[in-house]
Design a protein around this motif. Structure first.
Motif, PDB file in Angstrom:
ATOM      1  N   ASP A  89      -5.265   5.624  -0.490  1.00  0.00           N
ATOM      2  CA  ASP A  89      -6.038   5.336   0.712  1.00  0.00           C
ATOM      3  C   ASP A  89      -6.829   4.039   0.597  1.00  0.00           C
ATOM      4  O   ASP A  89      -7.479   3.615   1.555  1.00  0.00           O
ATOM      5  N   ASP A  90      -6.794   3.405  -0.545  1.00  0.00           N
ATOM      6  CA  ASP A  90      -7.372   2.079  -0.716  1.00  0.00           C
ATOM      7  C   ASP A  90      -6.280   1.035  -0.943  1.00  0.00           C
ATOM      8  O   ASP A  90      -6.522  -0.025  -1.537  1.00  0.00           O
ATOM      9  N   SER A  91      -5.061   1.315  -0.477  1.00  0.00           N
ATOM     10  CA  SER A  91      -3.939   0.402  -0.712  1.00  0.00           C
ATOM     11  C   SER A  91      -3.153   0.159   0.565  1.00  0.00           C
ATOM     12  O   SER A  91      -3.328   0.858   1.577  1.00  0.00           O
ATOM     13  N   TRP A  92      -2.271  -0.834   0.540  1.00  0.00           N
ATOM     14  CA  TRP A  92      -1.379  -1.151   1.638  1.00  0.00           C
ATOM     15  C   TRP A  92      -0.123  -1.800   1.068  1.00  0.00           C
ATOM     16  O   TRP A  92      -0.111  -2.246  -0.083  1.00  0.00           O
ATOM     17  N   VAL A  93       0.922  -1.822   1.845  1.00  0.00           N
ATOM     18  CA  VAL A  93       2.171  -2.453   1.414  1.00  0.00           C
ATOM     19  C   VAL A  93       2.650  -3.412   2.494  1.00  0.00           C
ATOM     20  O   VAL A  93       2.339  -3.252   3.671  1.00  0.00           O
ATOM     21  N   ARG A  94       3.418  -4.404   2.062  1.00  0.00           N
ATOM     22  CA  ARG A  94       3.979  -5.371   3.002  1.00  0.00           C
ATOM     23  C   ARG A  94       5.307  -5.882   2.463  1.00  0.00           C
ATOM     24  O   ARG A  94       5.399  -6.302   1.310  1.00  0.00           O
TER      25      ARG A  94
END
Length: 343
Positions: free
Chosen positions: A148-153
């Motif tokens: 919940d403190d991450s993201w992807v691209r």
């Protein structure tokens, strides 16, 4: 409804894949035409490429609504398929589901690949439209950092993946992966905002906050090596979003609106603004995403009338300013969050 434009605090989505028909994605092989497997990169056609991905909203007595059910992929040909093996809720740093937000997920710009955390084992994976699954290394997040403190691209062609996360001081770090090799190629130091991959995926552009409280830009190659660092003029700093071209130096951005809109260019290695081209935007449009999708082409995602459920995708010739509408659609009602593919 929430729509991620930049992957720092926004959420993404992804595409339906043939191989998933035999596992979690319920789509028959007959439903996928053969030409979908050989479609040229950087161009969309009316086959099973992703238009956008979304999660439904369910009522919640504490926060009003939460993401629920299954990630669903709306396709260019009008079809819709569920992506059942993608996590809906991210795990926090204690390993518990955080049901007030959606799990990280990203669609490549060409609509042919999707990155997400897998439900069965919580591994980060990239699934190609043809069905091949690339499983990234275990423990991709540092100890004490939750999903919940991450993201992807994903890059435009899905060949590169960035996994970003927040650290204790509130800044961001990121790891870069080669998708086919399922291996890390480099890491990014502290930065303030991730702006995206270059057009060919060879570099990334990030915002770097400076000691003088100004906005800086930095370009890194996929090995984490710094290619450029500069404090741009206000005309650049004040007009996000930005897009980095395949030359790893030219930044495109938009100023103005309506018939006075201009597509402008800035060189991040020489700290000089270049030429510009006049083009027309709908009077009710806000530029939400910008991507280089060709040597002389930039693609804009526009939100209409301030409502996040109307999207127009516009191609702009960077030499002439000529525009073409690539797609236009309304997001389904009852959506908690959605994301279009990029360029």
């Amino acid at each position: 409804m929430r729509h991620p434009s930049l992957p720092i605090t926004w959420k993404p989505i992804t595409s339906g894949l043939i191989g998933l028909a035999l596992s979690a994605l319920t789509i028959s092989a007959a439903a996928v035409p053969a030409e979908a497997r050989t479609a040229p990169p950087m161009r969309h056609s009316a086959h099973h490429s992703i238009r956008y991905a979304s999660l439904d909203a369910c009522p919640d007595k504490n926060v009003g609504s939460i993401p629920c059910h299954t990630w669903r992929l709306d396709l260019l040909d009008g079809g819709r398929v569920p992506l059942k093996d993608a996590m809906v809720w991210p795990l926090n740093d204690k390993g518990k589901p955080n049901k007030q937000m959606q799990a990280p997920l990203s669609v490549s710009g060409d609509g042919e690949s999707v990155a997400y955390f897998r439900t069965s084992d919580h591994r980060l994976v990239v699934r190609e439209f043809q069905g091949r699954v690339h499983v990234m290394p275990e423990k991709v997040l540092p100890r004490g950092v939750g999903m919940d403190d991450s993201w992807v691209r994903l890059s435009q062609d899905g060949a590169r993946l960035v996994l970003g996360y927040t650290v204790k001081d509130g800044s961001y770090r990121a790891r870069i992966f080669d998708v086919a090799g399922a291996r890390e190629t480099g890491a990014l130091p502290a930065f303030g905002m991730f702006s995206g991959f270059s057009g060919d995926g060879s570099a990334v552009l990030v915002q770097q906050d400076t000691d003088e409280n100004t906005t800086g830009l930095a370009v890194y190659d996929t090995g984490g090596g710094e290619l450029a660092r500069v404090v741009p003029p206000q005309i650049v700093a004040g007009n996000v979003p930005w897009a980095l071209s395949s030359d790893d130096r030219t930044v495109a951005f938009v100023t103005g609106s309506g018939t006075k809109a201009r597509l402008r260019f800035y060189d991040a290695t020489t700290d000089r603004t270049g030429g510009s081209v006049r083009f027309s935007l709908p009077s009710d449009a806000t530029v939400e995403m910008i991507d280089w999708t060709g040597e002389h082409e930039v693609t804009l995602h526009l939100i209409r009338s301030g409502a996040v459920d109307r999207v127009t995708i516009l191609r702009v010739d960077t030499q002439t300013g000529r525009t073409r509408v690539r797609d236009s659609y309304k997001v389904r009602a009852g959506t908690y969050t959605y994301q279009s593919c990029g360029g």
